[in-house]
Design a protein around this motif. Sequence first.
Motif, mmCIF file in Angstrom:
data_model
loop_
_atom_site.group_PDB
_atom_site.id
_atom_site.type_symbol
_atom_site.label_atom_id
_atom_site.label_comp_id
_atom_site.label_asym_id
_atom_site.label_seq_id
_atom_site.Cartn_x
_atom_site.Cartn_y
_atom_site.Cartn_z
ATOM 1 N N GLU B 179 0.841 -1.200 0.000
ATOM 2 C CA GLU B 179 0.000 0.000 0.000
ATOM 3 C C GLU B 179 0.878 1.254 0.000
ATOM 4 O OE1 GLU B 179 -2.952 0.118 -0.647
ATOM 5 O OE2 GLU B 179 -3.804 -1.821 -0.114
ATOM 6 N N PRO B 180 0.380 2.356 -0.569
ATOM 7 C CA PRO B 180 -0.947 2.538 -1.158
ATOM 8 C C PRO B 180 -1.050 2.147 -2.636
ATOM 9 C CG PRO B 180 0.170 4.642 -1.039
ATOM 10 C CD PRO B 180 1.101 3.637 -0.452
ATOM 11 N N ILE B 181 0.043 1.689 -3.270
ATOM 12 C CA ILE B 181 -0.054 1.440 -4.714
ATOM 13 C C ILE B 181 -1.010 0.280 -5.015
ATOM 14 C CG2 ILE B 181 1.836 -0.212 -5.099
ATOM 15 C CD1 ILE B 181 2.718 1.502 -7.475
ATOM 16 N N ALA B 182 -1.195 -0.625 -4.045
ATOM 17 C CA ALA B 182 -2.069 -1.779 -4.284
ATOM 18 C C ALA B 182 -3.529 -1.367 -4.444
ATOM 19 C CB ALA B 182 -1.925 -2.794 -3.146
ATOM 20 N N SER B 183 -3.936 -0.263 -3.814
ATOM 21 C CA SER B 183 -5.355 0.110 -3.881
ATOM 22 C C SER B 183 -5.578 1.475 -4.526
ATOM 23 C CB SER B 183 -5.974 0.076 -2.482
ATOM 24 O OG SER B 183 -5.279 0.940 -1.623
ATOM 25 N N THR B 184 -4.540 2.038 -5.151
ATOM 26 C CA THR B 184 -4.723 3.302 -5.868
ATOM 27 C C THR B 184 -5.642 3.079 -7.073
ATOM 28 O OG1 THR B 184 -2.511 4.040 -5.193
ATOM 29 C CG2 THR B 184 -3.501 5.151 -7.091
ATOM 30 N N PRO B 185 -6.649 3.950 -7.275
ATOM 31 C CA PRO B 185 -7.545 3.766 -8.430
ATOM 32 C C PRO B 185 -6.783 3.793 -9.753
ATOM 33 C CG PRO B 185 -8.462 5.379 -6.891
ATOM 34 C CD PRO B 185 -7.061 5.079 -6.426
ATOM 35 N N VAL B 186 -7.317 3.048 -10.715
ATOM 36 C CA VAL B 186 -6.665 2.910 -12.025
ATOM 37 C C VAL B 186 -6.372 4.287 -12.640
ATOM 38 C CG1 VAL B 186 -7.019 2.166 -14.412
ATOM 39 C CG2 VAL B 186 -7.534 0.602 -12.526
ATOM 40 N N ASP B 187 -7.361 5.190 -12.637
ATOM 41 C CA ASP B 187 -7.151 6.494 -13.280
ATOM 42 C C ASP B 187 -5.997 7.267 -12.646
ATOM 43 O OD1 ASP B 187 -9.169 6.003 -15.059
ATOM 44 O OD2 ASP B 187 -10.658 7.276 -14.076
ATOM 45 N N ASP B 188 -5.883 7.178 -11.324
ATOM 46 C CA ASP B 188 -4.795 7.886 -10.650
ATOM 47 C C ASP B 188 -3.438 7.299 -11.023
ATOM 48 O OD1 ASP B 188 -6.845 9.252 -9.476
ATOM 49 O OD2 ASP B 188 -6.526 8.499 -7.445
ATOM 50 N N LEU B 189 -3.377 5.967 -11.120
ATOM 51 C CA LEU B 189 -2.107 5.338 -11.493
ATOM 52 C C LEU B 189 -1.749 5.630 -12.945
ATOM 53 C CD1 LEU B 189 -1.823 1.837 -9.794
ATOM 54 C CD2 LEU B 189 -0.330 3.825 -9.531
ATOM 55 N N VAL B 190 -2.762 5.672 -13.799
ATOM 56 C CA VAL B 190 -2.499 6.015 -15.201
ATOM 57 C C VAL B 190 -1.910 7.423 -15.286
ATOM 58 C CG1 VAL B 190 -3.613 6.536 -17.415
ATOM 59 C CG2 VAL B 190 -4.200 4.433 -16.174
ATOM 60 N N ALA B 191 -2.489 8.352 -14.515
ATOM 61 C CA ALA B 191 -1.976 9.729 -14.538
ATOM 62 C C ALA B 191 -0.569 9.807 -13.942
ATOM 63 C CB ALA B 191 -2.925 10.652 -13.775
ATOM 64 N N ALA B 192 -0.320 9.012 -12.902
ATOM 65 C CA ALA B 192 0.983 9.086 -12.232
ATOM 66 C C ALA B 192 2.072 8.398 -13.043
ATOM 67 C CB ALA B 192 0.888 8.463 -10.836
ATOM 68 N N MET B 193 1.753 7.260 -13.637
ATOM 69 C CA MET B 193 2.783 6.419 -14.251
ATOM 70 C C MET B 193 2.862 6.594 -15.770
ATOM 71 S SD MET B 193 3.191 2.458 -13.043
ATOM 72 C CE MET B 193 3.637 2.806 -11.324
ATOM 73 N N GLY B 194 1.768 6.999 -16.404
ATOM 74 C CA GLY B 194 1.757 7.124 -17.855
ATOM 75 C C GLY B 194 2.877 8.010 -18.401
ATOM 76 N N PRO B 195 3.042 9.240 -17.870
ATOM 77 C CA PRO B 195 4.106 10.100 -18.396
ATOM 78 C C PRO B 195 5.511 9.506 -18.215
ATOM 79 C CG PRO B 195 2.484 11.403 -17.204
ATOM 80 C CD PRO B 195 2.149 9.958 -16.937
ATOM 81 N N ASN B 196 5.709 8.703 -17.146
ATOM 82 C CA ASN B 196 7.026 8.077 -16.982
ATOM 83 C C ASN B 196 7.263 7.024 -18.058
ATOM 84 O OD1 ASN B 196 7.352 9.701 -14.752
ATOM 85 N ND2 ASN B 196 8.120 8.058 -13.438
ATOM 86 N N LEU B 197 6.239 6.226 -18.370
ATOM 87 C CA LEU B 197 6.399 5.263 -19.473
ATOM 88 C C LEU B 197 6.583 6.006 -20.796
ATOM 89 C CD1 LEU B 197 4.092 2.170 -19.009
ATOM 90 C CD2 LEU B 197 6.431 2.576 -18.265
ATOM 91 N N GLN B 198 5.837 7.116 -20.962
ATOM 92 C CA GLN B 198 5.966 7.884 -22.203
ATOM 93 C C GLN B 198 7.396 8.380 -22.400
ATOM 94 O OE1 GLN B 198 3.370 8.171 -24.441
ATOM 95 N NE2 GLN B 198 5.135 8.715 -25.689
#
Lengths: 211, 211
Positions: B179-198
């Motif tokens: 936690e908290p990454i295990a229960s972070t909502p999908v949209d929040d993780l997409v916003a947090a991690m997407g730019p790093n993958l980009q």
Amino acid sequence: MADRDATAPRRRRGRPRGGRTEAREQILAAAATEFGDRGYDGATIRTIAERAGVDSALVHHYFGTKADLFAAAIDIPINPASAIPEVIGTDLDTAGERLVRFVLELWDRPAFRDRGVAMLRSVIGNRRTASLMVGFVSRELIRHIGERIAPGDEGRTRASLVASQVVGLMVTRYVLELEPIASTPVDDLVAAMGPNLQRYLTGPLTPAASA
Amino acid sequence: MADRDATAPRRRRGRPRGGRTEAREQILAAAATEFGDRGYDGATIRTIAERAGVDSALVHHYFGTKADLFAAAIDIPINPASAIPEVIGTDLDTAGERLVRFVLELWDRPAFRDRGVAMLRSVIGNRRTASLMVGFVSRELIRHIGERIAPGDEGRTRASLVASQVVGLMVTRYVLELEPIASTPVDDLVAAMGPNLQRYLTGPLTPAASA
């Protein structure tokens, strides 16, 4: 701390018979059992000292904090709960690259890597070991180091994002030895990964904040 | 493909006795043995067909490519070698968030997560399984998908950086349930991690390039 053999003759509460090495071994064995039985949060210096038949003060004297004792009990030479705050230092705005470099320079040492890989295999492959390690990481790295990154939930979220990238680096480079990340030079990985960790530490994490 | 029972009567080279289900099971069993014995690169549709006592064409007919057969043999319902290029599509410049969302929406499904977690535990905890999976990932994801990201070494480096973040997400969120990454909502993780993958896909990865 002065030698207390003369002033603490009772076996249950004082220093155990035998030398310093024997006392340390008794404490480490008690710590392994207590952490295994009660988890990281449930075990305390007091319950470990009781199981070893020594004073709590002696445990602190030999091993320092509970986090230090945990690191000694699972046989890792560095306690990340104290090492990582040192790496972050006072300048969070430049800590991303330093964190990547710290992980790489530590794990690239063969003696450390072998123990680290064995530990990761055990933590990921075994539910009981996983639960114990997750207890340690949650308390010492996500919660305590999270407080240094940002207040409350935001700090814990940022710390767990950092953990996701660092764990992924350890697994792909050292456990799976996936190429080319397994043999990329340290400086190149620091340049590639540092800014991503920096964004998790201090950058905007929501679309609204980055707009 | 037409039924060839009448035109391929020889047992060693034709369709085996028994029904379609039996032939599929024989091929899957042969694939598991061949991949295990020869590794991902060493096993071929031809050697698997020979071991199963069927035509190579029948293996292709039932299972498609070698990557598809591998996915079926290790019992994962989606072959990442074909799914990920679809997710990337023609617009690499916006693929970071789509990749994170694809991984999260797949693994958040309990039936997939349970199998995925078991597979990751096995791959990370067992050298032989690890070597087989790394062979698949190296060939199909790092090399082939790397070519879609950038030419040569650069594409493979970028693909392996993406892998490091995606593997770290899988391990922390699904295996360790940190936690908290295990229960972070999908949209929040997409916003947090997407730019790093980009950034790993298309951003500057060296200090010189980013200066």
